[in-house]
Design an enzyme around this catalytic site. Structure first.
Site, short mmCIF file in Angstrom:
data_model
loop_
_atom_site.label_atom_id
_atom_site.label_comp_id
_atom_site.label_asym_id
_atom_site.label_seq_id
_atom_site.Cartn_x
_atom_site.Cartn_y
_atom_site.Cartn_z
N GLU A 47 1.10 -1.25 -0.30
CA GLU A 47 0.31 -0.11 -0.29
C GLU A 47 1.12 1.08 0.24
O GLU A 47 0.65 2.02 -0.59
CB GLU A 47 -1.31 0.08 1.36
CG GLU A 47 -2.52 -0.72 0.77
CD GLU A 47 -3.01 -0.65 -0.23
OE1 GLU A 47 -3.21 0.67 -0.88
OE2 GLU A 47 -3.27 -1.68 -1.05
N CYS A 59 -14.96 0.07 -22.20
CA CYS A 59 -16.90 -0.16 -21.19
C CYS A 59 -17.14 -1.72 -22.03
O CYS A 59 -18.29 -2.14 -22.02
CB CYS A 59 -17.88 0.95 -22.10
SG CYS A 59 -17.37 2.64 -21.72
N TYR A 116 -6.55 6.56 4.03
CA TYR A 116 -7.12 5.81 2.59
C TYR A 116 -5.87 4.51 3.03
O TYR A 116 -7.09 3.24 3.08
CB TYR A 116 -6.20 6.39 1.59
CG TYR A 116 -6.40 5.13 0.17
CD1 TYR A 116 -6.92 4.46 0.51
CD2 TYR A 116 -4.76 4.18 -0.04
CE1 TYR A 116 -6.97 3.51 -1.39
CE2 TYR A 116 -4.37 3.70 -0.79
CZ TYR A 116 -5.47 2.82 -1.07
OH TYR A 116 -5.13 1.54 -1.78
N CYS A 176 -11.71 0.49 -16.40
CA CYS A 176 -12.16 1.72 -16.43
C CYS A 176 -11.27 2.67 -16.50
O CYS A 176 -11.51 3.57 -14.87
CB CYS A 176 -12.67 1.84 -15.22
SG CYS A 176 -14.26 3.62 -15.46
N ASP A 189 -9.41 4.73 -3.42
CA ASP A 189 -8.07 5.48 -4.05
C ASP A 189 -8.20 5.97 -5.58
O ASP A 189 -9.67 6.01 -5.69
CB ASP A 189 -7.17 4.42 -3.85
CG ASP A 189 -7.11 3.47 -5.48
OD1 ASP A 189 -8.52 3.47 -6.13
OD2 ASP A 189 -6.38 2.92 -6.23
S1 SF4 Z 1 -19.15 1.46 -18.71
FE1 SF4 Z 1 -17.08 2.34 -19.07
S2 SF4 Z 1 -17.39 4.35 -17.80
FE2 SF4 Z 1 -18.70 2.68 -16.82
S3 SF4 Z 1 -17.60 2.24 -15.64
FE3 SF4 Z 1 -17.65 -0.16 -16.85
S4 SF4 Z 1 -15.62 0.65 -18.96
FE4 SF4 Z 1 -16.25 2.51 -16.94
#
Ligand code: SF4
Length: 288
Positions: free
Chosen positions: A35, A198, A118, A191, A136
């Site tokens: 960490e 996505c 944290y 993400c 985080d």
């Molecule tokens: S859909 Fe896209 S923007 Fe939304 S959490 Fe998943 S990867 Fe992230």
């Protein structure tokens, strides 16, 4: 929002990286060291240093028994080396206050030197399976997108953000612990800040930012991370000379690392002030 839990936990079960501090045999000290190292350094750079660190200092008492300068030396090029001093100070306090065992409670952890909200929450959660909100950079970004429908969170954690994170935290401790690391892993692998995937996201159908058509960030300007020519780079150069030397170093060797004199003098003074460098004699310097 609990409909987020099942797909994300299942995704984590299938895609989590095998990292040494996540293995069943990893103790709380391994988690704590990770960490500290991961706070501002990517996993790939942390892995070898973490391995060497644990081999040399398998318990807090082993680190506490050596001068803090050895921690700075072993920190190598992970950057932000004050973290090495803080880790050494925390290990020393663990020996003094807790008999050498990393404490499990958030309150005991956050009372240690160099450990903030944290890190205390992360150690209690990941080392001891406790239930805490762990926020985080990755987690904040994922929640900002899924729950708030914005690309990036604000510059600092708000109370509202913490409350929303608590609302989606599973009730039972083991699931809450896995959930926290799963959200973090989603932010690290899918993400990401610049290129969210996505199409491969397990909670894409539930994501407010995606549903809104990925509106661009319109908050206050964010500081770009710069390196070349900065005080951070200069301090890193100076420190690397001392790290690579077993004996005190004369100022002339430090002078050779950076041509801009005023900046060099300022950075050397700041390293001394931070306790990362000590005067070893007239015009000579060493690690503490
Ligand atoms: S859909 Fe896209 S923007 Fe939304 S959490 Fe998943 S990867 Fe992230």
């Amino acid at each position: 929002m609990s409909n987020l839990h099942e797909p994300l936990l299942r995704w984590y079960d299938e895609h989590a990286r095998d990292l040494p501090w996540r293995r069943p045999e990893a103790g709380a000290w391994s988690v704590m060291v990770s960490e500290f190292m991961l706070q501002q350094t990517p996993v790939a750079r942390v892995l070898p240093v973490h391995e060497q660190w644990l081999a040399r200092w398998p318990a807090p008492a082993d680190l506490a028994a050596e001068p803090s300068g050895e921690a700075v030396r072993a920190w190598g090029r992970l950057g932000y080396p004050r973290r090495a001093l803080r880790l050494h100070a925390a290990a020393t306090a663990i020996v003094e206050r807790h008999g050498g065992t990393v404490p499990a409670s958030y309150d005991d952890l956050v009372a240690l030197p160099g450990i903030g909200d944290y890190t205390a929450a992360a150690i209690a959660t990941f080392a001891y399976g406790r239930r805490h909100v762990v926020l985080d950079t990755n987690v904040r970004r994922v929640f900002a997108r899924i729950l708030q429908g914005v690309e990036l969170p604000g510059t600092s954690v708000t109370r509202a953000e913490r409350e929303v994170a608590l609302e989606v935290l599973p009730d039972d401790e083991p699931t809450a612990s896995t959930w926290s690391v799963a959200v973090m892993e989603l932010g690290a692998l899918v993400c990401t800040a610049a290129n969210p995937r996505c199409g491969g996201c397990p909670v894409a159908d539930l994501c407010a930012w995606r549903a809104a058509g990925h509106p661009a960030y319109d908050g206050p300007p964010r500081k770009a991370q710069t390196w070349a020519g900065t005080d951070r780079q200069c301090r890193g150069r100076l420190l690397s000379v001392l790290r690579d030397s077993d004996a005190p170093v004369h100022r002339s060797r430090l002078d050779a690392t950076w041509t801009e004199e005023a900046q060099r003098v300022r950075c050397l003074a700041s390293l001394v002030e931070d306790g990362l460098v000590v005067h070893a004699g007239p015009d000579t310097y060493a690690l503490p």
